[in-house]
Design a protein around this motif. Structure first.
Motif, PDB file in Angstrom:
ATOM      1  N   MET A 227       0.855  -1.183   0.000  1.00  0.00           N
ATOM      2  CA  MET A 227       0.000   0.000   0.000  1.00  0.00           C
ATOM      3  C   MET A 227       0.895   1.238   0.000  1.00  0.00           C
ATOM      4  O   MET A 227       1.652   1.457   0.950  1.00  0.00           O
ATOM      5  CB  MET A 227      -0.893   0.018   1.234  1.00  0.00           C
ATOM      6  CG  MET A 227      -1.822  -1.174   1.344  1.00  0.00           C
ATOM      7  SD  MET A 227      -3.271  -1.037   0.287  1.00  0.00           S
ATOM      8  CE  MET A 227      -4.206   0.192   1.178  1.00  0.00           C
ATOM      9  N   VAL A 228       0.825   2.025  -1.058  1.00  0.00           N
ATOM     10  CA  VAL A 228       1.632   3.234  -1.139  1.00  0.00           C
ATOM     11  C   VAL A 228       0.722   4.455  -1.129  1.00  0.00           C
ATOM     12  O   VAL A 228      -0.451   4.373  -1.447  1.00  0.00           O
ATOM     13  CB  VAL A 228       2.509   3.235  -2.410  1.00  0.00           C
ATOM     14  CG1 VAL A 228       3.522   2.107  -2.351  1.00  0.00           C
ATOM     15  CG2 VAL A 228       1.656   3.084  -3.671  1.00  0.00           C
ATOM     16  N   GLY A 229       1.281   5.558  -0.719  1.00  0.00           N
ATOM     17  CA  GLY A 229       0.496   6.786  -0.624  1.00  0.00           C
ATOM     18  C   GLY A 229       1.250   7.795   0.215  1.00  0.00           C
ATOM     19  O   GLY A 229       2.285   8.313  -0.205  1.00  0.00           O
ATOM     20  N   GLY A 230       0.777   8.032   1.435  1.00  0.00           N
ATOM     21  CA  GLY A 230       1.458   8.949   2.335  1.00  0.00           C
ATOM     22  C   GLY A 230       2.635   8.277   3.022  1.00  0.00           C
ATOM     23  O   GLY A 230       2.997   7.137   2.736  1.00  0.00           O
ATOM     24  N   TRP A 235       6.781   5.042   5.829  1.00  0.00           N
ATOM     25  CA  TRP A 235       6.693   4.865   4.378  1.00  0.00           C
ATOM     26  C   TRP A 235       6.536   3.402   3.973  1.00  0.00           C
ATOM     27  O   TRP A 235       6.651   3.061   2.792  1.00  0.00           O
ATOM     28  CB  TRP A 235       7.912   5.466   3.661  1.00  0.00           C
ATOM     29  CG  TRP A 235       8.005   6.955   3.833  1.00  0.00           C
ATOM     30  CD1 TRP A 235       8.728   7.624   4.784  1.00  0.00           C
ATOM     31  CD2 TRP A 235       7.333   7.953   3.062  1.00  0.00           C
ATOM     32  NE1 TRP A 235       8.554   8.974   4.655  1.00  0.00           N
ATOM     33  CE2 TRP A 235       7.699   9.214   3.598  1.00  0.00           C
ATOM     34  CE3 TRP A 235       6.464   7.923   1.972  1.00  0.00           C
ATOM     35  CZ2 TRP A 235       7.231  10.418   3.087  1.00  0.00           C
ATOM     36  CZ3 TRP A 235       6.004   9.125   1.456  1.00  0.00           C
ATOM     37  CH2 TRP A 235       6.391  10.351   2.002  1.00  0.00           C
ATOM     38  N   GLY A 238       1.048   2.973   3.288  1.00  0.00           N
ATOM     39  CA  GLY A 238       0.309   4.218   3.196  1.00  0.00           C
ATOM     40  C   GLY A 238      -1.117   4.083   3.709  1.00  0.00           C
ATOM     41  O   GLY A 238      -1.685   2.992   3.734  1.00  0.00           O
ATOM     42  N   GLY A 239      -1.688   5.209   4.123  1.00  0.00           N
ATOM     43  CA  GLY A 239      -3.065   5.229   4.598  1.00  0.00           C
ATOM     44  C   GLY A 239      -3.151   5.633   6.055  1.00  0.00           C
ATOM     45  O   GLY A 239      -2.294   5.275   6.862  1.00  0.00           O
ATOM     46  N   THR A 240      -4.184   6.389   6.393  1.00  0.00           N
ATOM     47  CA  THR A 240      -4.382   6.822   7.770  1.00  0.00           C
ATOM     48  C   THR A 240      -4.547   5.617   8.687  1.00  0.00           C
ATOM     49  O   THR A 240      -5.340   4.717   8.408  1.00  0.00           O
ATOM     50  CB  THR A 240      -5.633   7.721   7.871  1.00  0.00           C
ATOM     51  OG1 THR A 240      -5.456   8.846   7.014  1.00  0.00           O
ATOM     52  CG2 THR A 240      -5.856   8.190   9.299  1.00  0.00           C
TER      53      THR A 240
END
Length: 388
Positions: A227-230, A235, A238-240
Motif C-alpha cells: 500500500m503506497v500513498g502517504g 513509508w 500508506g493510509g491513515t
C-alpha cells in the motif's frame, strides 16, 4: 429446560475480543485526531500507536521500528510475499517463492509472485516440512523467498523453523514466517529462526478484527510496500492508521505475551480432550499427534462421521467448533492440509478442529466430551466400538 450457555471452541478462526481491548478501543473512538497531525489531538493518537507498536514488538521479540501495522494477516502476507525488496538500501529482486504445501490460502496464492515462479515443498505425514526436499529445491536457485507458517491453523503442528532458517541462510535466500496462529501461543524468535519477516494478526488472540502487522528482523531488509500513498508507518504502508484497532491490538498483545509464558492450562485441557475422544471412540484419529503441536489445537476425525453433520449437531447444542475442510460458496472441499499429509479423502472429510484460547475453561471441555458420545450415537453408533 434451561438452555446451556454457548461454548466457543474455534479460536483459530478468531478469538473473542478481550474486554481490556474493547475498553481501550472505545476510549480511542471517543477521541478526535489524526496521528499524522502535529496538534495535541494528533500527538495523543500518535502516542497510542507507538505504545501499541512497542507492545506488538514485545510479543514478537522484535524492535519497535520493525513493526508495521496493516489491515490483517492477509495484507501482511501479501506485503511479505514480494519479489521486490530493499536490502541495505539497495534493491533486490527475488527469483522464486518456495512455500510449503500446507500454507494459509493467503500464502497459497503466492502474493506478488507469478504462478510460474512458485514452488511447492511437500510435508510428511505429520504435516512437517520435508527439510531434505526443501534444501534440494532451493540449493541451485538464485536469491528467493522461502515461506513457511510457524504453526498450522488446522492441525496446530509446529514447523522446524530454526532448521528452515538455516537452510535459507546457507543458500542466500530470504525467509518469511506466517506466525498468525503462533503469536501468543508459543515463543516468537526471529533471531533463532533467522526469519527476515514475520506476519501476525490481532484477532487470533483476542484483539480486534481487521488489524495485523508485518515485523522484520532488520529494518535494513524490508519487502516493497504493498500500500503506497502517504508517509505513514515509516513509508512502509500508506493510509491513515486505524488508531482504535491498533490500540486494541497492543493491549491484546500484552495479555497474550503474558499467557504464552505458561500454556500448561491449555496443554492440560488438550490432553484431557484427546484422552476423552479416544476413550469414547477408539477409532479416533488425531492428526499430527506425533509432531510438536500448539497447546490449544486438536484436529481429529472419527471414520464414518462426516464433519459437516457433526458441526450442525454441535451447533444445535450451542457449541461452536470448526471443520478441517474449507467452505466456499456452499461447497465443502477436502482440506488441502490433510491432503498434503496423505490423509485419505474419506477420512479428511470427517476432520473436526477444536481450538481453545484465553477464555476457554475446563468446564467447556467437559461439556464437549459429555455431548460427543450422544452425537456419535446418533450419527454412527458403531463408531464407539470400532478399534483405531
Amino acid at each position: 429446560m434451561q438452555q446451556s450457555a454457548p461454548i466457543y471452541l474455534d479460536h483459530n478462526a478468531g478469538a473473542p475480543l478481550r474486554e481490556t481491548a474493547r475498553e481501550v478501543m472505545i476510549e480511542v473512538l471517543n477521541d478526535a485526531g489524526n496521528a499524522s497531525s502535529v496538534h495535541a489531538h494528533g500527538r495523543k493518537a500518535r502516542g497510542r500507536i507507538e505504545t501499541a507498536r512497542e507492545q506488538v514488538a514485545r510479543l514478537c521479540n522484535a524492535r519497535n521500528r520493525a513493526v508495521t501495522f496493516v489491515s490483517g494477516g492477509t495484507e501482511a502476507n501479501m506485503t511479505a510475499l514480494s519479489p521486490a525488496w530493499q536490502d541495505q538500501g539497495a534493491p533486490v529482486y527475488l527469483d522464486k517463492l518456495f512455500r510449503s504445501a500446507i500454507e494459509h490460502p493467503s500464502v497459497m496464492t503466492g502474493g506478488r509472485f507469478a504462478v510460474s515462479d512458485q514452488v511447492v515443498i511437500p510435508v510428511d505425514s505429520d504435516g512437517r516440512v520435508e527439510l531434505g526436499a526443501l534444501e534440494l529445491a532451493v540449493k541451485d536457485a538464485g536469491p528467493s523467498l522461502i515461506s513457511v507458517m510457524a504453526a498450522n491453523n488446522e492441525t496446530g503442528v509446529i514447523q522446524p523453523l530454526a532448521e528452515i532458517g538455516a537452510i535459507a541462510e546457507r543458500h542466500g535466500h530470504f525467509f518469511h514466517v506466517d506466525a498468525v496462529q503462533a503469536a501468543g501461543r508459543m515463543p516468537i524468535d526471529l533471531e533463532s529462526w533467522k526469519a527476515d519477516v514475520l506476519t501476525v494478526s490481532a484477532h487470533k488472540f483476542g484483539g480486534p478484527q481487521g488489524i495485523g502487522a508485518v515485523v522484520v528482523r532488520s529494518t535494513a531488509r524490508v519487502p516493497a510496500p504493498l500500500m503506497v500513498g502517504g508517509g505513514q508507518e515509516n513509508w512502509r504502508r500508506g493510509g491513515t492508521e486505524n488508531v482504535s484497532a491498533i490500540a486494541g491490538f497492543g493491549i491484546a498483545s500484552k495479555a497474550a505475551l503474558e499467557e504464552s509464558a505458561d500454556t500448561r492450562h491449555l496443554s492440560d485441557m488438550k490432553a484431557k480432550l484427546e484422552a476423552g475422544l479416544c476413550a469414547i471412540c477408539p477409532s479416533t484419529v488425531i492428526f499430527g499427534d506425533k509432531a510438536e503441536r500448539l497447546s490449544n489445537t486438536c484436529c481429529f476425525a472419527v471414520p464414518g462421521i462426516p464433519a459437516e453433520t457433526a458441526l450442525i449437531a454441535f451447533d444445535l447444542d450451542h457449541i461452536s467448533v470448526s471443520s478441517g475442510s474449507a467452505c466456499s460458496s456452499g461447497k465443502v472441499s477436502v482440506s488441502h492440509v490433510l491432503t498434503a499429509m496423505g490423509v485419505p479423502e474419506d477420512l479428511a472429510r470427517c476432520a473436526l478442529r477444536i481450538s481453545m484460547g484465553w477464555n476457554t475453561s475446563g468446564a467447556d471441555i467437559d461439556r464437549f466430551l459429555e455431548l460427543w458420545p450422544k452425537i456419535v450415537g446418533r450419527l454412527n453408533p458403531q463408531a464407539r466400538h470400532q478399534a483405531a
